[in-house]
Design a protein around this motif. Structure first.
Motif, PDB file in Angstrom:
ATOM      1  N   ASP A 295       6.620   6.772   2.057  1.00  0.00           N
ATOM      2  CA  ASP A 295       6.074   6.077   0.937  1.00  0.00           C
ATOM      3  C   ASP A 295       7.005   6.198  -0.357  1.00  0.00           C
ATOM      4  OD1 ASP A 295       3.496   6.191   2.089  1.00  0.00           O
ATOM      5  OD2 ASP A 295       2.716   7.694   0.911  1.00  0.00           O
TER       6      ASP A 295
ATOM      7  N   GLU B 214       0.940  -1.258  -0.033  1.00  0.00           N
ATOM      8  CA  GLU B 214       0.038  -0.105  -0.151  1.00  0.00           C
ATOM      9  C   GLU B 214       0.719   1.302  -0.092  1.00  0.00           C
ATOM     10  OE1 GLU B 214      -2.752  -0.190   3.234  1.00  0.00           O
ATOM     11  OE2 GLU B 214      -3.803  -1.699   2.531  1.00  0.00           O
ATOM     12  N   LYS B 215       1.957   1.206   0.783  1.00  0.00           N
ATOM     13  CA  LYS B 215       2.809   2.510   0.582  1.00  0.00           C
ATOM     14  C   LYS B 215       4.149   2.237  -0.394  1.00  0.00           C
ATOM     15  CE  LYS B 215       3.775   4.431   4.580  1.00  0.00           C
ATOM     16  NZ  LYS B 215       4.543   4.626   5.871  1.00  0.00           N
ATOM     17  N   ASN B 216       4.018   1.260  -1.311  1.00  0.00           N
ATOM     18  CA  ASN B 216       5.083   1.254  -2.194  1.00  0.00           C
ATOM     19  C   ASN B 216       6.310   1.097  -1.461  1.00  0.00           C
ATOM     20  OD1 ASN B 216       5.881   0.689  -5.070  1.00  0.00           O
ATOM     21  ND2 ASN B 216       6.126   2.884  -5.151  1.00  0.00           N
ATOM     22  N   LEU B 217       6.354   0.297  -0.529  1.00  0.00           N
ATOM     23  CA  LEU B 217       7.519   0.241   0.191  1.00  0.00           C
ATOM     24  C   LEU B 217       8.472  -1.062  -0.240  1.00  0.00           C
ATOM     25  CD1 LEU B 217       6.631   0.543   4.050  1.00  0.00           C
ATOM     26  CD2 LEU B 217       7.458   2.343   2.254  1.00  0.00           C
TER      27      LEU B 217
ATOM     28  N   ARG C 195       7.177   0.195   9.217  1.00  0.00           N
ATOM     29  CA  ARG C 195       6.366   0.427   7.985  1.00  0.00           C
ATOM     30  C   ARG C 195       5.904   1.780   8.245  1.00  0.00           C
ATOM     31  NH1 ARG C 195       1.253  -0.550   8.439  1.00  0.00           N
ATOM     32  NH2 ARG C 195       1.415  -2.333   9.740  1.00  0.00           N
ATOM     33  N   GLU C 196       5.268   2.067   9.566  1.00  0.00           N
ATOM     34  CA  GLU C 196       4.794   3.369   9.715  1.00  0.00           C
ATOM     35  C   GLU C 196       5.747   4.663   9.747  1.00  0.00           C
ATOM     36  OE1 GLU C 196       2.777   2.831  13.511  1.00  0.00           O
ATOM     37  OE2 GLU C 196       1.141   1.690  12.648  1.00  0.00           O
TER      38      GLU C 196
END
Length: 464
Positions: free
Chosen positions: A381, A341-344, A376-377
């Motif tokens: 992005d 979702e965050k394109n990590l 992640r948080e």
């Protein structure tokens, strides 16, 4: 004020200096007294040697004079020959003389300077004493060894012996010898002075060396005591902190149990009711958003209760060893969608040589989830998260790093503390759980910032 309390108020260096000075005074006094004793002993031996020397001198002259008297040689001739003989004795450090007891005059004297014969009153100025120190009233009547103090403060030894004369003769002569010990005694005083100087310097150096050695040993001992005190203090602080943690966990556990029992059923009822309301066709969009917001807060309360219960639940190791890489695979699979979702970008380094270890796999999985959730948080992005596991010396090293801004020092220091959080809706239990679980497994956790990456390092001992 007692001596003990007075000493306790002084600095260690002051006490050491006072001890050194006292020791030096004692050593110097003992040294000086000992030196004086040695000199007195040597002087006594010199007096004994002088007496023995005088006896040897008289033992050599007495037979010669007695033989002349026995042979009937005229007394004036004997005196004349004796005077000529003893005139050469002065350079040998002795004075030879012959006393006529009948007339109480000196009839021969190697010292010269006076007309012979001369009365006994002009023979020796000053009192003559026995070796015991008692004064001799009439020297012409005295037989044996004696001494007197000279005008220069030295000592002169005397020895007098009666000469054996023929029975029909009226000759009553006393043969005597004296030796001046002034040069030897002056030499002894000089020796005493040098001895005192050498003793003072030697004892001073010994005292200084002893002080330095004692000071060095004292510093080492003090340092050892300081280290022991510091170690003991650290142990007490750790024990105190552990007791506080245990009390905190017990309180949290009791509170969480009560909250879970008292709140879960009402929360479930509220959530069920709100879910029914949200499906009602009579609600507008704005009302539905408000209902969904309340449902979300209910979910958050339930999650907080679950995290609190997880936090206080004790660590129980599994019977079967588990590979940490396998747990990572499960956690990364759960996080895969959220990362996308965050394109990590995820960079994973596995450890093929890392052995499986015994641990509480359920809690360790929760630890990994919490760490990856925070990474992640915190990651922007399109950023990158790096996960690697390495085989250290008798330990496994897990590193989870993510791109992000450098954390303030207080955040780095307290990030794993219980209830510490920088998030608006955070509970502060996630990383607190990480720290507690890792430490109960005998490991450690550390947070740092390196090359634009926030790095969390977990170290676990290998327990198979």
């Amino acid at each position: 004020m007692s001596l003990k309390s007075l000493i306790q108020k002084q600095k260690p260096l002051t006490v050491s200096l006072i001890s050194f000075l006292l020791m030096l005074v004692v050593v110097v006094v003992i040294g000086l007294v000992g030196g004086r004793h040695i000199i007195d002993y040597l002087q006594g031996r010199m007096v004994e040697h002088g007496i023995s020397h005088n006896q040897e001198v008289l033992s050599g002259l007495q037979p010669m004079l007695e033989r002349s008297l026995q042979d009937g040689v005229a007394t004036p001739v004997i005196v004349k020959n004796f005077q000529e003989f003893i005139e050469h004795a002065q350079p040998f450090g002795v004075r030879l003389f012959l006393i006529d007891r009948v007339r109480n005059v000196v009839i021969a004297d190697s010292r010269g300077g006076e007309s012979l014969p001369y009365p006994m009153s002009g023979f020796l100025p000053g009192p003559v004493r026995q070796l015991s120190g008692e004064a001799i009233a009439d020297l012409s009547r005295w037989r044996g060894s004696a001494w007197r103090s000279t005008d220069t403060g030295s000592v002169e030894l005397l020895l007098l012996r009666d000469l054996a004369a023929p029975k029909d003769s009226d000759v009553q002569w006393v043969l005597g010898v004296s030796s001046d010990l002034s040069e030897l005694l002056a030499l002894m005083e000089e020796l005493h002075l040098h001895l005192d100087v050498v003793l003072l310097i030697t004892y001073g150096l010994i005292g200084l060396l002893g002080f330095l050695v004692l000071r060095w040993v004292g510093r080492r001992y003090e340092s050892s005591l300081e280290q022991q005190v510091a170690a003991r203090t650290l142990e007490l602080e750790q024990a105190h902190e552990k007791l506080l943690d245990q009390a905190r966990l017990a309180t949290i556990g009791q509170t969480a149990s009560v909250l879970a029992h008292e709140m879960r059923n009402p929360l479930a009822s509220i959530k069920l009711a709100l879910s029914g309301v949200s499906r009602s066709e009579g609600l507008g969009d704005r009302e539905k958003q408000r209902v969904e917001l309340v449902v979300g807060e209910v979910d958050r309360l339930e999650a907080m209760l679950s995290q609190t219960l997880d936090y206080v639940r004790p660590v129980v190791r599994d019977e079967v060893a588990v590979a940490l890489d396998d747990l990572l695979d499960k956690v990364l699979a759960l996080e895969e969608g959220l990362l996308a979702e965050k394109n990590l970008k995820l960079t994973r380094v596995k450890c093929r040589q890392c052995p499986a270890i015994r641990m509480d796999s359920e809690k360790m999985q929760q630890v990994l989830l919490n760490l990856l959730k925070n990474a992640r948080e915190a990651c922007p992005d399109g950023g990158e998260i790096q996960v690697s596991l390495e085989n250290g010396i008798d330990q496994l090293v897990l590193t989870i790093a993510n791109q992000g801004q450098q954390l303030p020092e207080d955040v780095q220091e307290h990030a794993y503390d219980f209830f510490f959080t920088t998030k608006a809706k955070g509970t502060g239990l996630g990383l607190g759980l990480v720290k507690r679980v890792v430490e109960e497994h005998g490991g450690s956790v550390e947070l740092s910032f390196e090359s634009g990456m926030i790095v969390a390092i977990i170290v676990l001992p290998m327990i198979s």
